[in-house]
Scaffold this motif. Structure first.
Motif, PDB file in Angstrom:
ATOM      1  N   LEU A  38       0.850  -1.184   0.000  1.00 28.04           N
ATOM      2  CA  LEU A  38       0.000   0.000   0.000  1.00 28.04           C
ATOM      3  C   LEU A  38       0.889   1.238   0.000  1.00 28.04           C
ATOM      4  CD1 LEU A  38      -2.894   1.195   0.230  1.00 28.04           C
ATOM      5  CD2 LEU A  38      -2.566   1.166   2.706  1.00 28.04           C
ATOM      6  N   VAL A  39       0.857   1.990  -1.100  1.00 25.34           N
ATOM      7  CA  VAL A  39       1.719   3.162  -1.238  1.00 25.34           C
ATOM      8  C   VAL A  39       0.961   4.471  -1.135  1.00 25.34           C
ATOM      9  CG1 VAL A  39       3.516   1.997  -2.581  1.00 25.34           C
ATOM     10  CG2 VAL A  39       1.591   3.063  -3.761  1.00 25.34           C
ATOM     11  N   GLY A  40      -0.353   4.419  -1.223  1.00 22.19           N
ATOM     12  CA  GLY A  40      -1.109   5.657  -1.145  1.00 22.19           C
ATOM     13  C   GLY A  40      -2.602   5.415  -1.164  1.00 22.19           C
ATOM     14  N   LEU A  41      -3.324   6.514  -1.156  1.00 25.27           N
ATOM     15  CA  LEU A  41      -4.780   6.479  -1.186  1.00 25.27           C
ATOM     16  C   LEU A  41      -5.285   7.456  -2.227  1.00 25.27           C
ATOM     17  CD1 LEU A  41      -5.446   6.599   2.666  1.00 25.27           C
ATOM     18  CD2 LEU A  41      -5.618   4.594   1.198  1.00 25.27           C
ATOM     19  N   ILE A  42      -6.394   7.117  -2.825  1.00 24.95           N
ATOM     20  CA  ILE A  42      -7.086   8.040  -3.722  1.00 24.95           C
ATOM     21  C   ILE A  42      -8.400   8.349  -3.033  1.00 24.95           C
ATOM     22  CG2 ILE A  42      -8.050   8.399  -6.019  1.00 24.95           C
ATOM     23  CD1 ILE A  42      -6.073   6.141  -6.961  1.00 24.95           C
ATOM     24  N   CYS A  43      -8.526   9.570  -2.570  1.00 20.24           N
ATOM     25  CA  CYS A  43      -9.710  10.006  -1.819  1.00 20.24           C
ATOM     26  C   CYS A  43     -10.212  11.317  -2.404  1.00 20.24           C
ATOM     27  CB  CYS A  43      -9.368  10.215  -0.355  1.00 20.24           C
ATOM     28  SG  CYS A  43      -8.769   8.756   0.493  1.00 20.24           S
ATOM     29  N   ASP A  44     -11.500  11.392  -2.640  1.00 17.32           N
ATOM     30  CA  ASP A  44     -12.120  12.611  -3.189  1.00 17.32           C
ATOM     31  C   ASP A  44     -11.401  13.095  -4.441  1.00 17.32           C
ATOM     32  OD1 ASP A  44     -14.047  12.650  -1.170  1.00 17.32           O
ATOM     33  OD2 ASP A  44     -12.771  13.825   0.164  1.00 17.32           O
ATOM     34  N   ASP A  45     -11.038  12.159  -5.319  1.00 18.35           N
ATOM     35  CA  ASP A  45     -10.338  12.464  -6.567  1.00 18.35           C
ATOM     36  C   ASP A  45      -9.005  13.179  -6.338  1.00 18.35           C
ATOM     37  OD1 ASP A  45     -12.050  11.228  -8.367  1.00 18.35           O
ATOM     38  OD2 ASP A  45     -13.368  12.959  -8.488  1.00 18.35           O
ATOM     39  N   GLN A  46      -8.343  12.864  -5.234  1.00 17.04           N
ATOM     40  CA  GLN A  46      -7.015  13.392  -4.942  1.00 17.04           C
ATOM     41  C   GLN A  46      -6.096  12.214  -4.644  1.00 17.04           C
ATOM     42  OE1 GLN A  46      -8.197  16.083  -1.672  1.00 17.04           O
ATOM     43  NE2 GLN A  46      -7.330  17.710  -2.939  1.00 17.04           N
ATOM     44  N   LEU A  47      -4.812  12.367  -4.994  1.00 13.12           N
ATOM     45  CA  LEU A  47      -3.828  11.322  -4.768  1.00 13.12           C
ATOM     46  C   LEU A  47      -2.966  11.680  -3.560  1.00 13.12           C
ATOM     47  CD1 LEU A  47      -2.244   8.756  -5.489  1.00 13.12           C
ATOM     48  CD2 LEU A  47      -0.924  10.147  -7.123  1.00 13.12           C
ATOM     49  N   PHE A  48      -2.978  10.788  -2.576  1.00 11.19           N
ATOM     50  CA  PHE A  48      -2.173  10.932  -1.375  1.00 11.19           C
ATOM     51  C   PHE A  48      -1.184   9.776  -1.348  1.00 11.19           C
ATOM     52  CE2 PHE A  48      -6.259  12.872  -0.539  1.00 11.19           C
ATOM     53  CZ  PHE A  48      -5.936  14.047   0.137  1.00 11.19           C
ATOM     54  N   VAL A  49       0.110  10.097  -1.322  1.00 13.89           N
ATOM     55  CA  VAL A  49       1.157   9.073  -1.322  1.00 13.89           C
ATOM     56  C   VAL A  49       1.782   9.036   0.068  1.00 13.89           C
ATOM     57  CG1 VAL A  49       3.374   8.384  -2.329  1.00 13.89           C
ATOM     58  CG2 VAL A  49       1.580   9.349  -3.786  1.00 13.89           C
ATOM     59  N   LYS A  50       2.013   7.826   0.570  1.00 11.57           N
ATOM     60  CA  LYS A  50       2.615   7.678   1.892  1.00 11.57           C
ATOM     61  C   LYS A  50       3.957   8.405   1.913  1.00 11.57           C
ATOM     62  CE  LYS A  50       0.677   3.491   3.773  1.00 11.57           C
ATOM     63  NZ  LYS A  50       1.033   2.304   4.546  1.00 11.57           N
ATOM     64  N   PRO A  51       4.192   9.169   2.965  1.00  9.86           N
ATOM     65  CA  PRO A  51       5.449   9.926   3.016  1.00  9.86           C
ATOM     66  C   PRO A  51       6.635   9.049   3.418  1.00  9.86           C
ATOM     67  CG  PRO A  51       4.123  10.391   4.964  1.00  9.86           C
ATOM     68  CD  PRO A  51       3.301   9.486   4.079  1.00  9.86           C
ATOM     69  N   THR A  52       7.692   9.152   2.660  1.00  9.80           N
ATOM     70  CA  THR A  52       8.976   8.536   2.992  1.00  9.80           C
ATOM     71  C   THR A  52      10.028   9.618   2.769  1.00  9.80           C
ATOM     72  OG1 THR A  52       9.414   7.762   0.741  1.00  9.80           O
ATOM     73  CG2 THR A  52       8.235   6.233   2.207  1.00  9.80           C
ATOM     74  N   GLU A  53      11.187   9.468   3.383  1.00 11.31           N
ATOM     75  CA  GLU A  53      12.250  10.459   3.182  1.00 11.31           C
ATOM     76  C   GLU A  53      12.643  10.514   1.698  1.00 11.31           C
ATOM     77  OE1 GLU A  53      13.307  12.777   5.304  1.00 11.31           O
ATOM     78  OE2 GLU A  53      11.781  11.946   6.639  1.00 11.31           O
ATOM     79  N   ALA A  54      12.753   9.338   1.083  1.00  9.03           N
ATOM     80  CA  ALA A  54      13.127   9.285  -0.333  1.00  9.03           C
ATOM     81  C   ALA A  54      12.057   9.947  -1.205  1.00  9.03           C
ATOM     82  CB  ALA A  54      13.341   7.841  -0.762  1.00  9.03           C
ATOM     83  N   GLY A  55      10.787   9.720  -0.890  1.00  5.38           N
ATOM     84  CA  GLY A  55       9.697  10.327  -1.641  1.00  5.38           C
ATOM     85  C   GLY A  55       9.690  11.840  -1.513  1.00  5.38           C
ATOM     86  N   ARG A  56       9.903  12.314  -0.294  1.00  5.49           N
ATOM     87  CA  ARG A  56       9.952  13.773  -0.067  1.00  5.49           C
ATOM     88  C   ARG A  56      11.098  14.397  -0.863  1.00  5.49           C
ATOM     89  NH1 ARG A  56       8.688  12.454   5.646  1.00  5.49           N
ATOM     90  NH2 ARG A  56       6.607  13.256   6.057  1.00  5.49           N
ATOM     91  N   ALA A  57      12.262  13.753  -0.845  1.00  3.96           N
ATOM     92  CA  ALA A  57      13.416  14.273  -1.583  1.00  3.96           C
ATOM     93  C   ALA A  57      13.133  14.291  -3.084  1.00  3.96           C
ATOM     94  CB  ALA A  57      14.654  13.439  -1.275  1.00  3.96           C
ATOM     95  N   PHE A  58      12.439  13.278  -3.566  1.00  2.00           N
ATOM     96  CA  PHE A  58      12.149  13.170  -4.996  1.00  2.00           C
ATOM     97  C   PHE A  58      11.159  14.241  -5.463  1.00  2.00           C
ATOM     98  CE2 PHE A  58       9.641  11.393  -8.537  1.00  2.00           C
ATOM     99  CZ  PHE A  58      10.659  11.226  -9.467  1.00  2.00           C
TER     100      PHE A  58
END
Length: 119
Positions: A38-58
């Motif tokens: 599970l890497v994220g959620l799609i809620c109310d037509d919005q994409l939420f991705v789980k935060p990781t340090e690597a993801g934030r840097a990217f």
């Protein structure tokens, strides 16, 4: 408000190069999975991705918001960034790589009462 099926399908298609990307209905919205994680959620037509340090840097500077009331904040990926499939796939792949693997499910236990001794 729930997410439209077309939105979910578009995000899954755009992120498809990340691996086996799927969406599953959860509590009226959708969980986004990459290779079973599970890497994220799609809620109310919005994409939420789980935060990781690597993801934030990217992704660089990005708004963090909870996908639903009471949830931990996630990286809110704006709709205009979904059009860049290479970006979205890289973010999803990077996020999956930096999250723990799901624990294997236990096999169903057999019931002793189902076993009948033979006379």
């Amino acid at each position: 408000m729930t997410s439209q099926q077309g939105t979910v399908e578009y995000i899954v298609e755009q992120a498809g190069a990340a691996g086996s990307v799927t969406a599953r209905k959860m509590f009226g919205e959708y969980g986004l999975y990459c290779d079973g994680i599970l890497v994220g959620l799609i809620c109310d037509d919005q994409l939420f991705v789980k935060p990781t340090e690597a993801g934030r840097a990217f992704v660089g500077t990005v708004e963090e918001a909870p996908p639903y009331p009471g949830a931990k904040p996630s990286l809110l990926i704006e709709g205009d960034r979904w059009d860049d499939g290479a970006f979205l796939a890289a973010l999803i792949r990077l996020t999956a790589a930096n999250l723990p693997r799901p624990k294997p499910k236990k096999a169903a236990a057999t019931s002793k009462s189902a076993e009948t001794p033979t006379p």
